[in-house]
Scaffold this active site. Structure first.
Site, short mmCIF file in Angstrom:
data_model
loop_
_atom_site.label_atom_id
_atom_site.label_comp_id
_atom_site.label_asym_id
_atom_site.label_seq_id
_atom_site.Cartn_x
_atom_site.Cartn_y
_atom_site.Cartn_z
N LYS A 9 0.92 -1.20 0.14
CA LYS A 9 0.05 -0.07 0.26
C LYS A 9 0.74 1.07 -0.03
CE LYS A 9 1.01 1.37 4.47
NZ LYS A 9 1.58 2.71 4.71
N ASP A 135 -2.18 -1.44 10.37
CA ASP A 135 -2.34 -1.53 8.83
C ASP A 135 -3.03 -2.72 8.22
OD1 ASP A 135 -1.55 1.15 8.37
OD2 ASP A 135 0.47 0.26 7.96
#
Length: 288
Positions: A9, A135
């Site tokens: 990401k 995350d």
């Protein structure tokens, strides 16, 4: 044997609002997945052991590994007697601000859900992921999202405009704890998260570029001046906009012209070994 992709990401925005009573920071981040991924393979075993095998010697093979923690959490939560061999083929740089470990954990949760026929929903998997790391919930969903809380509260938003992403990681590792520990929230120049979401929703590439922002740059740049230099070089070689991802040290540049991608890529290869030219994925995962 079951195979699962674990994409990296990037943070299009990363804002820190305040420090919470639990010592975590309250964050507001717009994140999206890119087409750079680890490959996770899972094989059930009858002895109950969790085994981690990695193509990278720097990846821990014990309880420090997020994929290990994901398997342990599933086993303990649902009383699974079987063990699993988890092979991690690393493509995402380590300690890079790209959520490689978190994505490995998310892929492990999704893979074991299928391998062991648990029938958990993606929301249930994301809830489990929040117990491993901030995350991991986002990585379970993938796609593009606004993440709040300590990063575990996820609100889906559309995919950003199509573009290239050039990633470059200098030959250093950054401690996320050290960066957050050095952050002075008072007096920060906060990114405009609402403007970023508007840019994504309206597919306005120029507005997206002008809305990038990451408050952690203020700390990492002081600790590692080479990250500043890398960002400046990327801009000089022709990136439309640049930003550090997460706590760093990886810097990414957005490029809407394929012709410029190779020039930026080749130019950066003179400064660091780990350079990647990828596309934004942007779409959310499913369990199908």
């Amino acid at each position: 044997m079951l195979y699962v992709k674990a994409p990296a990401k990037i943070n299009l925005t990363l804002d820190v609002l305040y420090k919470r009573p639990d010592n975590f920071h309250e964050v507001e981040m717009v994140m999206t997945t890119v087409d750079l991924a680890d490959r996770i393979s899972l094989e059930s075993r009858e002895d109950g052991v969790i085994q981690i095998i990695s193509t990278d010697n720097f990846v821990p093979n014990d309880h420090r590994n997020f994929a290990y923690q994901a398997a342990r959490l599933i086993k303990d939560t649902y009383g699974i007697k079987q063990g699993v061999s988890i092979t991690i083929e690393k493509e995402i740089p380590i300690a890079a601000g790209l959520a490689g470990g978190s994505s490995d954990a998310a892929a492990t949760l999704k893979g074991l859900n299928e391998l062991w026929n648990l029938g958990l929903s993606i929301d249930e998997l994301a809830e489990l992921g929040a117990k491993i790391g901030s995350d991991v919930s986002f990585c379970v969903y993938g796609g593009t999202a606004l993440a709040t809380g300590r990063g575990e509260i996820i609100k889906e938003i559309p995919a950003p405009p199509n573009c290239w992403v050039v990633l470059a990681k200098p030959k250093i590792g950054v401690s996320t704890a050290e960066v957050y520990g050095g952050l002075k929230v008072k007096g920060l120049e906060h990114p405009n998260t609402k403007q970023m979401i508007k840019a994504i929703e309206t597919k306005d590439y120029e507005l997206l570029c002008s809305s990038l922002g990451n408050v952690l740059e203020t700390v990492t740049f002081k600790l590692h001046p080479e990250v500043v230099m890398l960002k400046e070089q990327m801009k000089r070689f022709g990136a439309d906009a640049t930003l550090m991802s997460g706590s760093g040290p990886t810097v990414f540049g957005l490029v809407d012209s394929e012709a410029r991608v190779s020039r930026i890529y080749n130019g950066l290869r003179g400064f660091c070994e780990e350079v990647y030219a990828v596309r934004i994925l942007g779409e959310r995962n499913t369990l199908a």
